[in-house]
Design a protein around this motif. Sequence first.
Motif, PDB file in Angstrom:
ATOM      1  N   TRP A 256       0.825  -1.096   0.066  1.00  0.00           N
ATOM      2  CA  TRP A 256      -0.054   0.129  -0.137  1.00  0.00           C
ATOM      3  C   TRP A 256       0.823   1.328  -0.004  1.00  0.00           C
ATOM      4  N   ARG A 257       2.090   1.169   0.142  1.00  0.00           N
ATOM      5  CA  ARG A 257       3.222   2.211  -0.013  1.00  0.00           C
ATOM      6  C   ARG A 257       4.037   2.122  -1.129  1.00  0.00           C
ATOM      7  N   PRO A 258       4.343   2.844  -2.116  1.00  0.00           N
ATOM      8  CA  PRO A 258       5.407   2.392  -3.183  1.00  0.00           C
ATOM      9  C   PRO A 258       6.844   2.081  -2.731  1.00  0.00           C
ATOM     10  N   ASP A 259       7.142   2.767  -1.532  1.00  0.00           N
ATOM     11  CA  ASP A 259       8.528   2.450  -0.894  1.00  0.00           C
ATOM     12  C   ASP A 259       8.441   1.326   0.203  1.00  0.00           C
ATOM     13  N   ALA A 260       7.517   0.453  -0.003  1.00  0.00           N
ATOM     14  CA  ALA A 260       7.615  -0.766   1.203  1.00  0.00           C
ATOM     15  C   ALA A 260       8.846  -1.464   1.022  1.00  0.00           C
ATOM     16  N   GLY A 261       9.363  -1.791   2.257  1.00  0.00           N
ATOM     17  CA  GLY A 261      10.432  -2.544   2.400  1.00  0.00           C
ATOM     18  C   GLY A 261      11.725  -1.618   2.207  1.00  0.00           C
ATOM     19  N   GLN A 262      11.713  -0.477   1.929  1.00  0.00           N
ATOM     20  CA  GLN A 262      13.043   0.291   1.935  1.00  0.00           C
ATOM     21  C   GLN A 262      13.440   1.119   3.158  1.00  0.00           C
ATOM     22  N   ASN A 263      12.377   1.150   4.402  1.00  0.00           N
ATOM     23  CA  ASN A 263      12.806   1.738   5.563  1.00  0.00           C
ATOM     24  C   ASN A 263      11.981   0.994   6.517  1.00  0.00           C
ATOM     25  N   PRO A 264      12.870   0.285   7.265  1.00  0.00           N
ATOM     26  CA  PRO A 264      12.189  -0.541   8.374  1.00  0.00           C
ATOM     27  C   PRO A 264      11.224   0.405   9.269  1.00  0.00           C
ATOM     28  N   SER A 265      11.434   1.364   9.572  1.00  0.00           N
ATOM     29  CA  SER A 265      10.545   2.229  10.603  1.00  0.00           C
ATOM     30  C   SER A 265       9.385   2.822   9.649  1.00  0.00           C
ATOM     31  N   ARG A 266       9.160   2.719   8.300  1.00  0.00           N
ATOM     32  CA  ARG A 266       8.184   3.144   7.622  1.00  0.00           C
ATOM     33  C   ARG A 266       7.417   1.969   7.119  1.00  0.00           C
ATOM     34  N   PRO A 267       6.620   1.021   7.612  1.00  0.00           N
ATOM     35  CA  PRO A 267       5.908  -0.007   7.032  1.00  0.00           C
ATOM     36  C   PRO A 267       5.026   0.555   5.943  1.00  0.00           C
ATOM     37  N   GLY A 268       4.962  -0.375   4.711  1.00  0.00           N
ATOM     38  CA  GLY A 268       4.299  -0.197   3.634  1.00  0.00           C
ATOM     39  C   GLY A 268       3.588  -1.254   2.833  1.00  0.00           C
ATOM     40  N   GLU A 269       3.751  -2.213   3.693  1.00  0.00           N
ATOM     41  CA  GLU A 269       3.274  -3.781   3.345  1.00  0.00           C
ATOM     42  C   GLU A 269       2.257  -4.226   4.170  1.00  0.00           C
ATOM     43  N   GLY A 270       1.114  -4.723   3.819  1.00  0.00           N
ATOM     44  CA  GLY A 270       0.129  -5.315   4.763  1.00  0.00           C
ATOM     45  C   GLY A 270      -0.109  -6.452   4.303  1.00  0.00           C
ATOM     46  N   TYR A 271      -1.626  -7.167   4.824  1.00  0.00           N
ATOM     47  CA  TYR A 271      -2.089  -8.305   4.243  1.00  0.00           C
ATOM     48  C   TYR A 271      -3.613  -8.340   4.459  1.00  0.00           C
ATOM     49  N   TYR A 272      -4.029  -9.229   3.621  1.00  0.00           N
ATOM     50  CA  TYR A 272      -5.432  -9.815   4.182  1.00  0.00           C
ATOM     51  C   TYR A 272      -5.514 -11.324   3.994  1.00  0.00           C
ATOM     52  N   THR A 273      -6.374 -11.824   4.591  1.00  0.00           N
ATOM     53  CA  THR A 273      -6.395 -13.463   4.584  1.00  0.00           C
ATOM     54  C   THR A 273      -7.932 -13.777   4.915  1.00  0.00           C
ATOM     55  N   ILE A 274      -8.395 -14.706   3.993  1.00  0.00           N
ATOM     56  CA  ILE A 274      -9.536 -15.352   3.961  1.00  0.00           C
ATOM     57  C   ILE A 274      -9.878 -16.765   4.121  1.00  0.00           C
ATOM     58  N   HIS A 275     -10.708 -17.303   4.786  1.00  0.00           N
ATOM     59  CA  HIS A 275     -10.842 -18.636   5.228  1.00  0.00           C
ATOM     60  C   HIS A 275     -12.433 -18.954   5.233  1.00  0.00           C
ATOM     61  N   VAL A 276     -12.733 -20.153   4.293  1.00  0.00           N
ATOM     62  CA  VAL A 276     -13.998 -20.521   4.241  1.00  0.00           C
ATOM     63  C   VAL A 276     -14.553 -21.898   4.465  1.00  0.00           C
ATOM     64  N   THR A 277     -15.478 -22.064   5.222  1.00  0.00           N
ATOM     65  CA  THR A 277     -15.935 -23.441   5.839  1.00  0.00           C
ATOM     66  C   THR A 277     -17.223 -23.423   5.031  1.00  0.00           C
ATOM     67  N   PRO A 278     -17.676 -23.883   4.007  1.00  0.00           N
ATOM     68  CA  PRO A 278     -18.934 -23.820   3.219  1.00  0.00           C
ATOM     69  C   PRO A 278     -20.324 -24.603   3.863  1.00  0.00           C
ATOM     70  N   GLU A 279     -19.927 -25.758   4.869  1.00  0.00           N
ATOM     71  CA  GLU A 279     -20.747 -26.685   4.743  1.00  0.00           C
ATOM     72  C   GLU A 279     -22.073 -26.137   5.503  1.00  0.00           C
ATOM     73  N   GLU A 280     -23.353 -26.488   5.072  1.00  0.00           N
ATOM     74  CA  GLU A 280     -24.598 -26.056   5.597  1.00  0.00           C
ATOM     75  C   GLU A 280     -24.656 -26.549   7.093  1.00  0.00           C
ATOM     76  N   GLY A 281     -25.169 -25.872   7.895  1.00  0.00           N
ATOM     77  CA  GLY A 281     -25.375 -26.077   9.360  1.00  0.00           C
ATOM     78  C   GLY A 281     -24.301 -25.596  10.257  1.00  0.00           C
ATOM     79  N   TRP A 282     -23.040 -25.403   9.678  1.00  0.00           N
ATOM     80  CA  TRP A 282     -21.949 -24.682  10.420  1.00  0.00           C
ATOM     81  C   TRP A 282     -21.097 -23.738   9.386  1.00  0.00           C
ATOM     82  N   SER A 283     -21.682 -23.312   8.298  1.00  0.00           N
ATOM     83  CA  SER A 283     -20.890 -22.326   7.341  1.00  0.00           C
ATOM     84  C   SER A 283     -20.376 -21.166   8.141  1.00  0.00           C
ATOM     85  N   TYR A 284     -19.112 -20.805   7.550  1.00  0.00           N
ATOM     86  CA  TYR A 284     -18.457 -19.741   8.034  1.00  0.00           C
ATOM     87  C   TYR A 284     -17.593 -19.169   7.326  1.00  0.00           C
TER      88      TYR A 284
END
Length: 484
Positions: free
Chosen positions: A334-362
């Motif tokens: 999310w920042r073009p200079d990500a990774g160039q300066n340890p005191s200036r973070p510019g990279e993040g993450y997202y994560t998705i997990h899916v359990t699709p069964e009916e009855g306990w879908s999540y």
Amino acid sequence: MADLAPPPAPSGPFEGPEKLLEIWFAPSAADCPDAASSTDGKFGLRRVPRPVWEEMLDIVKCKILSAVEGTETDAYLLRSELEWPTHTTICDLLYALALSRTGAAFCVGVIVESSFFVSPHRLILKTCGTTLNLLGVPRILEIARDHAGLPSVYRLFYSRKAFMFPERQIGPHREWKAEIEFLDNLFPNGSAYTVGKVNGDHWLLYLTSPGDSSSPNGDTAPNSPIVPHGTYPPIPSTSAAAESSAINGDADDADDTIASDYTIEILMTNLSPEGRAPFFNKTPPEDADATAGADGMALSSEIGISNLFPEHLTTLDAYSFSPCGYSCNALLKWRPDAGQNPSRPGEGYYTIHVTPEEGWSYASFECNVPLPTSSTDKPTSVPDLKTLIRRVVDIFRPGRLTLTLFISSKDNDAAEEEEGESAVEAAQRAFKSALTLPPKRSGRGDDAGERGGAFAGLYKRTDKINYEFGGYDLAFASFELRSS
């Protein structure tokens, strides 16, 4: 006699809600002892060899499926065969049979969807099912000391949504009290909280404060170092335009316009049939393992996960499990200079997990990229909080959902406010606007409801709680579907 056939192998019901462990060994990457000497970003915890992490994950009962290396973070997708607890009874099997007769879908041989993120100063382990997340903590502390020169914990966070089937858990995860006792033995001054309705949707949190944590040998850690100015800026008090500028890398002094630690979680249950259907793998079982990665990437594109954030900012790693289930990790620059300066973070993450069964879908979505609270009006920009929530919800179409926004502040008592609205109140307003009001038509095609007719419905808010912790604010809200 066909209706008396035995139930499927005892692989369900499956526990979708994850155990989320986050451990900080320093206030920032710049505070790692080898940060100044690194030339490739591989310092601190990122120097730990993969086999060492694999040995720790064996304790948790997870295996690494794939990995993506970013400029600041390494992201691992994990799997673990679902372990059926030894205390399974005939009642469990009868319950499974009853669900099967109502049309509930089973996934025999369910795979646990989990993720592991490693930054120089911090790691995040998110596991579901009957994995043993907390049992990995002592080994993690040893690894940080021996391989990264990080002998004590700066802060620890452990959280989870209330389990659907707590009786199926193993060890300390059978009940919240046991989890607290396990962590208290390692971190004598930790604090535990229950947020939300005890007899409804609620969220559990255990955290330590700087100076409260322990070292791997069990001694109390010394007081944490004084945080350098700018490492933990106050909750943002800037305008939406400035906030957007910072997130998209347009300002050199953006460090002071955003919170240093920001995590949004969207935890969804009772997924609609339309929301569950894509996550049942159609690949023949004999080919499923070989094509799981490609199938996961294709599915991500097909249902809109690839478009949650601009593609040019995103490195996606996805996996489609057989016979059902899905996981993905994404690194977001999310920042073009990500990774160039340890005191200036510019990279993040997202994560998705899916359990699709009916009855306990999540399904769960988690992201740590600071999001603007107002629209950026640019399709190539990081989406604002409201837009992102609606995009996620329109994919999964849950009957119920819980949202949490955990945001750091330099001093909660002195947190700056803009127009009388704190950061968490701005988040609560975005939650409500995203879920209870019809989407506005802008003509750009990027609003909820304009992406292939995906608008999934309107919700009513059933709970709203704001919480102040030491150095952090929390916005918590629950919603349930009122019209499709």
